[in-house]
Write an enzyme that holds these catalytic residues in place. Structure first.
Site, PDB file in Angstrom:
ATOM      1  N   ASP A 126     -71.395  50.544 -15.665  1.00 60.61           N
ATOM      2  CA  ASP A 126     -70.399  50.806 -16.715  1.00 60.61           C
ATOM      3  C   ASP A 126     -70.869  50.651 -18.158  1.00 60.61           C
ATOM      4  O   ASP A 126     -70.908  51.614 -18.939  1.00 60.61           O
ATOM      5  CB  ASP A 126     -69.145  49.949 -16.480  1.00 60.61           C
ATOM      6  CG  ASP A 126     -69.446  48.473 -16.172  1.00 60.61           C
ATOM      7  OD1 ASP A 126     -70.620  48.078 -16.247  1.00 60.61           O
ATOM      8  OD2 ASP A 126     -68.485  47.737 -15.881  1.00 60.61           O
ATOM      9  N   GLU A 167     -73.958  37.726 -18.586  1.00 62.68           N
ATOM     10  CA  GLU A 167     -72.647  37.093 -18.682  1.00 62.68           C
ATOM     11  C   GLU A 167     -72.592  36.100 -19.848  1.00 62.68           C
ATOM     12  O   GLU A 167     -71.603  36.038 -20.587  1.00 62.68           O
ATOM     13  CB  GLU A 167     -72.292  36.373 -17.375  1.00 62.68           C
ATOM     14  CG  GLU A 167     -72.140  37.300 -16.165  1.00 62.68           C
ATOM     15  CD  GLU A 167     -70.864  38.137 -16.206  1.00 62.68           C
ATOM     16  OE1 GLU A 167     -70.084  37.995 -17.165  1.00 62.68           O
ATOM     17  OE2 GLU A 167     -70.656  38.941 -15.273  1.00 62.68           O
TER      18      GLU A 167
END
Ligand SMILES: *[C@@H]1O[C@H](CO)[C@@H](O)[C@H](O)[C@H]1NC(C)=O
Length: 611
Positions: free
Chosen positions: A371, A239
């Site tokens: 993903d 992140e």
């Protein structure tokens, strides 16, 4: 008068020179006398000091020699380190249309040319060849010339509406949450996740592109003066990499302002301990203050997409600074994952940082935790000028596996969706995360760069399905997860519908993935339908997520009368959703040249290199 004056001047100068020669002769004579008066020990000390200075000088003078030696030792480019498994490679090559000649041309075009988007490039003569070494800076690492772009602000009503939405949202953040990670726009409070001013760093390049100069300068000052990384707090490597490192590098390249690069280097240094594992696959969490890393609290594994979606950023950090260690660490992860066995190119969503192995029976999905593995295969291949074939092959295989095992259709209207495989028996689960909607854009990007044309058919159908997940909801907003009805012969009422939503999945976090795909589809096809779809969705955000001090996540897209607002604005709203809307409504399709730039997973554009 003039000649005699100049003659006089010359005399004066020559006298001076003679003086100084005489002076220096006297000085050297007295030095020699002093030298002879020194003891042998004193002379040896002086010899030693002089020798040391010479050695240090020689070590630092060539500057980049050390780096280039390291580079060639860890070269993954020449096929020595990376060994494709023969079967996989053969299949991948059959699937790929690009031949190697075509390759070179495309890479050259992507790197040096960029004729299409020339209008807004301020200094197009800057080659994006970051490997160029600036001769004037001997002793410093090679500094890339940033690919500075200039933007002129919104050009039409739709872009103006998006900028107004950004400003409305930003004003609330500035007023109630300045310097904190997120605003809670309803309670007028803030939320702290990593304590890194996430919204500011994530929003920098968006403000820059939108021409919001005042807001940008204020944010830049905050980064310069207040963004500190020496905080004793665990952060998520992935992140922080895509949001903060990616955000800083992107705005550094776009603006040319070195403040951002300096911050990026400090942050990159502090995240490097995450790679100190037996396998080289990084731990998911790292403490930026103590510089220690470990597995996440919830278990021993890292997410596959997380460890494979940090490469664009760390590589760019190396290319921007000349310090190869960042790229070396992340390239090792990619090569490691490349060598693991997969299921027709598909990967389980968990990987153990110590053993370096996949958790065998973990879910296979192109949604959460899977993903961007596929996304970064393609984008890394593009970032490195299409020189690393294994990345393209793994991407192509992954899409092949997707088509073979995951692509399904609904019973009634035959809407195409990407299913998941669960557990040991790999049972098909007919559900798709909104996150998966990124895939359409990535597929279109690959086709533009010479990959299988049939990927575009998949991209178009997936775009249509994702649009449906918005359009069937009365809020015109998609839920986090949608289930699909694949039962052919079922009279059950619920099965009359193609799609349904469970209560626990009915929230919308202002996510960007479908808007992102609409932007790519618009960019590569010029089909205005994609713009119109984006405009409809933007109206959904306006009507159902806008509050007095910004825009909020909502808990239920199914009920326009009670959307259950969550009082939260994620930073990707600024970084991605609003940025991609702004780019989608750019009628010229030239704001960002997709032959010169690749967007990281958080919507931050980074330059494409020649290799
Ligand atoms: C544009 O895209 C829409 C949606 O996929 C499609 O229905 C339409 O035929 C396309 N138009 C053209 C001119 O290709």
């Amino acid at each position: 008068m003039q000649p005699s004056m100049s003659l006089g001047n010359r005399d004066y100068i020559s006298l001076n020179i003679n003086d100084s020669i005489i002076n220096s002769t006297i000085t050297s004579k007295s030095l020699w006398r002093q030298w002879n008066q020194l003891s042998r020990f004193q002379r040896n000390v002086i010899y030693f000091i002089v020798l040391t200075i010479l050695l240090i000088t020689f070590y630092f003078l060539p500057g980049n020699t050390k780096n280039s030696i390291l580079d060639s030792e860890t070269d993954y480019d020449n096929g020595q380190v990376v060994q494709d498994t023969p079967k996989a490679t053969k299949l991948a090559e059959e699937l790929v249309l690009v031949d190697s000649n075509d390759n070179g041309n495309q890479a050259g075009g992507g790197g040096g040319g960029g004729e299409g988007g020339g209008q807004v490039i301020e200094e197009p003569e800057f080659p994006p060849d970051i490997n160029q070494i600036d001769d004037e800076q001997i002793g410093e690492p090679p500094q890339p010339k940033p690919n500075i772009l200039k933007f002129n602000g919104p050009q039409n009503d739709r872009q103006k509406a998006v900028v107004a939405a950004f400003k409305h949202s930003w004003d609330g953040y500035v007023k109630y949450a300045w310097g904190h990670d997120n605003i809670k726009p309803i309670s007028k409070g803030y939320h702290e996740w990593f304590g890194l001013g996430l919204s500011i760093v994530d929003a920098l390049d968006t403000m820059y592109m939108m021409g919001l100069n005042e807001e940008f300068i204020r944010a830049r000052t905050w980064v310069d003066e207040n963004l500190k990384f020496d905080v004793n707090r665990d952060v998520n490597l992935f992140e922080v990499t895509i949001r903060v490192l990616g955000g800083l590098l992107s705005i550094y390249h776009l603006s040319g302002d070195k403040v951002f690069l300096d911050k990026a280097v400090d942050l990159g240094d502090r995240m490097m301990p995450a790679f100190s594992t037996r396998s080289g696959v990084p731990f998911s969490d790292v403490n930026l203050g103590t510089k220690s890393a470990h597995s996440p609290k919830w278990g021993p594994d890292s997410s596959t997409s997380e460890v494979t979606s940090i490469q664009l950023e760390f590589r760019d950090l190396s290319r921007s600074t000349g310090q190869s260690r960042f790229e070396t660490a992340v390239a090792k992860v990619s090569e490691h994952v490349h060598n693991l066995e997969k299921y027709d190119g598909l990967v389980p969503i968990f990987i153990n940082a110590n053993t370096g192995l996949f958790r065998d029976h973990a879910t296979i999905t192109l949604g959460a935790r899977g993903d961007s593995y596929y996304e970064y295969l393609l984008k890394q291949w593009l970032q490195t000028g299409k020189t690393l074939d294994y990345l393209r092959n793994d991407y192509t295989l992954g899409i092949y596996g997707t088509q073979k095992h995951l692509v399904r259709r609904t019973a009634k209207n035959k809407f195409l969706f990407i299913a998941e495989l669960i557990g040991v028996s790999r049972d098909m689960k007919p559900k798709m995360d909104h996150l998966t909607c990124y895939l359409a854009g990535t597929l279109a990007l690959g086709v533009h760069h010479g990959l299988l044309a049939e990927h575009m058919d998949l991209a178009k159908e997936l775009t249509t399905t994702c649009y449906q997940t918005y359009a069937i909801q009365p809020t015109f907003l998609a839920p986090e997860i949608t289930y699909f009805n694949v039962q052919e012969n079922d009279d059950d009422n619920i099965n009359q519908m193609d799609m349904y939503v469970k209560s626990t999945d009915a929230h919308n976090l202002l996510r960007p993935e479908f808007i992102e795909s609409l932007y790519y589809m618009w960019y590569f096809t010029g089909n205005k339908t994609y713009q119109d779809w984006g405009w409809q969705i933007f109206q959904g955000f306006e009507q159902h997520t806008k509050v007095e001090n910004g825009y909020t996540s909502i808990g239920d897209v199914r009920n326009p009368h009670n959307t259950r607002p969550r009082d939260m604005t994620e930073s990707f709203w600024y970084a991605e959703t609003l940025k991609y809307l702004y780019l989608l409504f750019d009628d010229t399709r030239q704001l960002i040249d997709l032959d010169r730039w690749i967007f990281n997973s958080e919507g931050h554009p980074l330059p494409i290199y020649e290799s």
